[in-house]
Design an enzyme around this catalytic site. Sequence first.
Site, short mmCIF file in Angstrom:
data_model
loop_
_atom_site.label_atom_id
_atom_site.label_comp_id
_atom_site.label_asym_id
_atom_site.label_seq_id
_atom_site.Cartn_x
_atom_site.Cartn_y
_atom_site.Cartn_z
CB THR A 36 -0.94 0.05 1.23
OG1 THR A 36 -0.17 -0.25 2.40
CG2 THR A 36 -2.06 -0.96 1.10
N GLY A 37 2.16 1.09 0.10
CA GLY A 37 3.07 2.24 0.08
C GLY A 37 3.43 2.60 -1.35
CG LEU A 72 5.02 2.64 11.41
CD1 LEU A 72 6.40 3.06 11.86
CD2 LEU A 72 4.22 3.83 10.99
CE1 TYR A 144 -3.80 -3.29 10.89
CE2 TYR A 144 -5.55 -2.80 12.45
CZ TYR A 144 -4.40 -2.41 11.77
OH TYR A 144 -3.87 -1.17 11.99
P1 NAD Z 1 -0.25 2.22 5.08
O1 NAD Z 1 -0.97 1.09 4.45
O2 NAD Z 1 -0.19 3.52 4.34
O3 NAD Z 1 1.24 1.82 5.44
C1 NAD Z 1 1.68 0.50 5.63
C2 NAD Z 1 2.97 0.32 4.89
O4 NAD Z 1 3.48 -0.99 5.15
C3 NAD Z 1 2.82 0.44 3.36
O5 NAD Z 1 3.83 1.26 2.85
C4 NAD Z 1 2.94 -1.01 2.89
O6 NAD Z 1 3.41 -1.10 1.56
C5 NAD Z 1 3.90 -1.57 3.92
N1 NAD Z 1 3.83 -3.03 4.05
C6 NAD Z 1 2.73 -3.81 4.18
N2 NAD Z 1 3.08 -5.10 4.29
C7 NAD Z 1 4.44 -5.13 4.25
C8 NAD Z 1 5.39 -6.18 4.30
N3 NAD Z 1 5.03 -7.45 4.44
N4 NAD Z 1 6.72 -5.86 4.21
C9 NAD Z 1 7.10 -4.56 4.05
N5 NAD Z 1 6.25 -3.54 3.99
C10 NAD Z 1 4.93 -3.82 4.09
O7 NAD Z 1 -0.92 2.42 6.52
P2 NAD Z 1 -0.62 3.49 7.66
O8 NAD Z 1 -1.91 4.11 8.01
O9 NAD Z 1 0.53 4.34 7.30
O10 NAD Z 1 -0.23 2.52 8.86
C11 NAD Z 1 1.11 2.35 9.28
C12 NAD Z 1 1.12 1.52 10.56
O11 NAD Z 1 0.38 2.19 11.58
C13 NAD Z 1 0.49 0.14 10.39
O12 NAD Z 1 1.28 -0.79 11.11
C14 NAD Z 1 -0.86 0.30 11.03
O13 NAD Z 1 -1.32 -0.92 11.56
C15 NAD Z 1 -0.59 1.32 12.11
N6 NAD Z 1 -1.82 2.04 12.47
C16 NAD Z 1 -2.34 2.99 11.64
C17 NAD Z 1 -3.52 3.65 11.99
C18 NAD Z 1 -4.13 4.72 11.14
O14 NAD Z 1 -5.18 5.23 11.49
N7 NAD Z 1 -3.54 5.13 10.05
C19 NAD Z 1 -4.17 3.30 13.18
C20 NAD Z 1 -3.62 2.31 13.98
C21 NAD Z 1 -2.43 1.69 13.62
#
Ligand code: NAD
Length: 312
Positions: A36-37, A72, A144
Amino acid sequence: MKRIIVTGGAGFIGSHICERLIGDGHEVLCVDNFFTGRRVNVAPLLDKPTFELMRHDVTFPLYVETDEVYNLACPASPVHYQFDPVQTTKTSVHGAINMLGLAKRTRAKILQSSTSEVYGDPAVHPQVETYWGNVNPIGPRACYDEGKRCAETLFFDYYRQHKLRIRVARIFNTYGPRMLPNDGRVVSNFIVQALKGDPITIYGEGQQTRSFCYVDDLVSGLIKLMDASDDVTGPVNLGNPVESTILELAEKIIALTKSKSKIVNKPLPQDDPTRRRPDISVAKAKLGWAPTVPLDEGLARTVDYFRRQVAA
Ligand code: NAD
Ligand code: UDP
């Protein structure tokens, strides 16, 4: 200058952390599998000599040297984490094991981005860190929620067993620029729908609540937690305690964008938490942290970002 790994660093929150850490003069290795990045999220950093971008999936081991790890990596929106639920659990659990192993070998500090989802559909309101939660272990959100709960377990076992320096942040709904327009989360959905004049899709009656934190505030909290003394392991709630119903959020976004969009109601997804608000007393006391960006201001900045995206 510290050497810092940010897994998931090309994602929404991760890219803001990378930017802040580079600005603070550190060396950053951004590790991401681009599920998703996006490279564009870190494009302004690519020509900095202190920044490196590595395509890597954290479910596989990683051997690099570092002083700190912000873990993250994990899709965060229900649409994306339910797309391949087995991979989501692997990312949380195997990813945590691999990054904890790396931190153990290098004696690095490691921070886990956990989530308010560990509280499930909470029976205690607002949520305090001592509450153990109410999670359905076999539902569609479990990949999740339970993945993140297991990651917390691993962090605390590495702390007790291997004396690792850990930090666990429980992040509540965070929003801001660089959210994906199609990632299905409520703030991005509503803003994109409002800007395009499409119907605003409220799931259920819109009486469920969330508390929305602007990304810059969250990043400050995460960095304060990483920099806190080693007895501050967490878990620490990080979020904005101002609670809104989803209907109120929709009305706010319609007003802010001066949109002609109409609200439509869609079925409420299974296990959708009824209410959510962080108690941030621990973050205030231990980190001296509290959010500073009001919802209206944060939404206005996010609307500006999506206006440019929708126009492009
Ligand atoms: P996001 O989806 O934008 O970021 C997640 C990133 O992790 C992406 O860049 C994706 O490509 C990468 N990724 C996924 N699986 C991977 C893997 N196996 N190996 C390497 N990279 C991988 O989401 P976000 O909102 O930026 O969330 C970041 C973190 O914060 C996550 O761990 C999420 O659980 C946590 N979080 C976010 C929120 C929120 O409201 N945004 C709330 C609670 C927790
Ligand atoms: N939601 C909604 N319409 C949308 C997207 C989400 O009404 O287009 C609701 C969703 O059912 C939930 C809340 O908004 O009650 C927050 O959803 P999101 O996916 O952003 O985060 P989470 O449920 O993980 O807190």
